[in-house]
Design an enzyme around this catalytic site. Structure first.
Site, short mmCIF file in Angstrom:
data_model
loop_
_atom_site.label_atom_id
_atom_site.label_comp_id
_atom_site.label_asym_id
_atom_site.label_seq_id
_atom_site.Cartn_x
_atom_site.Cartn_y
_atom_site.Cartn_z
N CYS A 176 -6.09 8.44 2.47
CA CYS A 176 -6.15 8.56 4.05
C CYS A 176 -6.42 9.88 4.74
CB CYS A 176 -4.45 8.21 4.31
SG CYS A 176 -4.26 8.15 6.16
N ASN A 183 0.86 -1.25 -0.08
CA ASN A 183 0.05 -0.08 0.06
C ASN A 183 0.88 1.31 -0.01
OD1 ASN A 183 -1.44 2.13 1.97
ND2 ASN A 183 -2.91 0.94 1.05
C1 LIG Z 1 -5.39 1.06 12.41
C2 LIG Z 1 -5.68 1.19 10.93
C3 LIG Z 1 -4.60 1.74 10.22
C4 LIG Z 1 -4.88 1.84 8.84
N1 LIG Z 1 -3.75 2.19 7.97
C5 LIG Z 1 -4.17 2.32 6.55
C6 LIG Z 1 -3.03 2.57 5.70
O1 LIG Z 1 -1.89 2.46 6.03
N2 LIG Z 1 -3.16 2.52 4.40
C7 LIG Z 1 -4.61 2.28 3.78
O2 LIG Z 1 -4.70 2.45 2.88
N3 LIG Z 1 -5.70 2.05 4.65
C8 LIG Z 1 -5.36 2.08 6.05
N4 LIG Z 1 -6.67 1.88 6.93
C9 LIG Z 1 -7.71 1.62 6.49
C10 LIG Z 1 -8.11 0.07 6.01
O3 LIG Z 1 -7.34 -0.46 5.31
C11 LIG Z 1 -9.68 -0.04 5.64
O4 LIG Z 1 -9.75 0.73 4.45
C12 LIG Z 1 -10.41 0.60 6.65
O5 LIG Z 1 -10.39 0.36 7.86
C13 LIG Z 1 -12.02 -0.26 6.26
O6 LIG Z 1 -12.10 -1.60 6.41
P1 LIG Z 1 -12.45 -2.25 7.68
O7 LIG Z 1 -13.76 -1.61 8.22
O8 LIG Z 1 -12.58 -3.68 7.32
O9 LIG Z 1 -11.28 -1.79 8.63
C14 LIG Z 1 -6.23 1.73 8.22
C15 LIG Z 1 -7.27 1.17 9.30
C16 LIG Z 1 -6.99 0.96 10.59
C17 LIG Z 1 -8.31 0.77 11.47
#
Ligand SMILES: Cc1cc2nc3c(=O)[nH]c(=O)nc-3n(C[C@H](O)[C@H](O)[C@H](O)COP(=O)(O)O)c2cc1C
Length: 301
Positions: free
Chosen positions: A130, A99
């Site tokens: 982000c 990513n």
């Molecule tokens: C602690 C945390 C760190 C994350 N870091 C990134 C990241 O570095 N890059 C990114 O594209 N998304 C990041 N995300 C977003 C997740 O990849 C995802 O898009 C988002 O949490 C929605 O999916 P979920 O509800 O299954 O968690 C992060 C999410 C969380 C909770």
């Protein structure tokens, strides 16, 4: 047993289940809990051209059916990744996807070009969404012109499968998806986190250090599902769906809405084996409903 394999650009996935960036480390952290080669892909932590310290603490807050985070893309930079992390993950028998984030189109493109040189990384996911960084980040993903500028710059220097991760914090996500497709994206993934906030009423201040953060977990699922459905109708490239998936039923909903593959994020924190359980649950559902392969249900609404 149904055929679970799917394709995203030039990528062949043994099954449609991948992990969401930032919630699964570099994969190795989960090796004691699940067979990593049982996944369709692992999308590793966000990587930038230069090292980033991330935001001050507190960076996380629990919410009803979800969480807020403002980690802010903490990582040691792409050169550290290439030298120290890549050798440890390059032989994991699944699609290891990086990513990539940045603060300018040039920055994104340079980072992507360095990853292009790594033989066993078959794809990148471009994070133009982000919400937790001051420079760049979501700014690119909230306008068609911003999204186009990053995808165009990266496409010139990155030759493998390019997945662009979209922000839900927009008025019309289908327009942004079409803009990315027009600039050569092989796939779009959605959604990243939704901008949110929580307040400590005794201290009369926000719970997170930078006031706002990204909301994820089961509470975002209906929004994510609606957006995947809209985007899948708007583009010809494959869509990767995520946001709040924590069961096989959730995953099947995303597939039916038009996602070719799915990612699981926050649910990994509650159950480190959830990805494999979701994979097996999809398989059981397909068998029980007489489906020979998972592609039969993609976009079947
Ligand atoms: C602690 C945390 C760190 C994350 N870091 C990134 C990241 O570095 N890059 C990114 O594209 N998304 C990041 N995300 C977003 C997740 O990849 C995802 O898009 C988002 O949490 C929605 O999916 P979920 O509800 O299954 O968690 C992060 C999410 C969380 C909770």
């Amino acid at each position: 047993m149904a055929d679970l394999s799917v394709n995203i650009g030039q990528l062949s996935l043994k099954n449609p289940v991948m992990t969401a960036s930032g919630t699964f480390g570099y994969g190795l952290e989960f090796a004691d809990f699940i067979p990593l080669d049982g996944l369709g892909g692992i999308i590793v932590k966000g990587t930038t051209l230069h090292p980033r310290e991330g935001n001050d603490y507190p960076r996380m807050a629990e919410t009803a059916q979800g969480m807020l985070n403002c980690v802010g893309l903490q990582n040691k930079g792409v050169d550290y990744f290439c030298e120290h992390i890549y050798p440890q993950i390059k032989d994991i028998d699944t699609n290891m996807i990086v990513n990539v984030s940045g603060s300018s189109p040039e920055d994104y493109a340079e980072c992507a070009a360095r990853i292009d040189a790594l033989e066993n990384i078959p794809a990148i996911e471009l994070n133009i969404s982000c919400p937790n960084v001051k420079d760049g980040g979501m700014a690119f993903g909230v306008t068609c012109a911003g999204a186009e500028s990053v995808v165009r710059a990266v496409r010139e220097r990155y030759h493998k499968t390019l997945i662009v991760k979209l922000s839900p914090n927009v008025t019309n996500i289908a327009d942004i998806a079409r803009a990315c497709e027009a600039q050569g994206a092989d796939s779009v993934s959605l959604i990243n986190t939704l901008m949110g906030m929580a307040i400590d009423i005794e201290h009369r201040k926000p719970l997170l250090s930078i006031n706002t953060g990204g909301l994820s977990g089961p509470c975002v699922k209906p929004v994510a599902l609606r957006m995947v459905w809209q985007v899948a109708k708007a583009v010809k490239i494959p869509v990767v769906g995520l946001g709040g998936i924590s069961s096989a039923t959730d995953a099947i909903e995303f597939l039916m809405a038009g996602a070719t593959a799915i990612e699981i994020g926050t649910a990994n924190f509650l159950d480190p084996a959830i990805t494999i359980k979701v994979r097996d649950g999809i398989n059981q559902w397909l068998d029980a409903h007489g489906c020979k392969n998972v592609q039969e249900i993609v976009g079947c609404l």
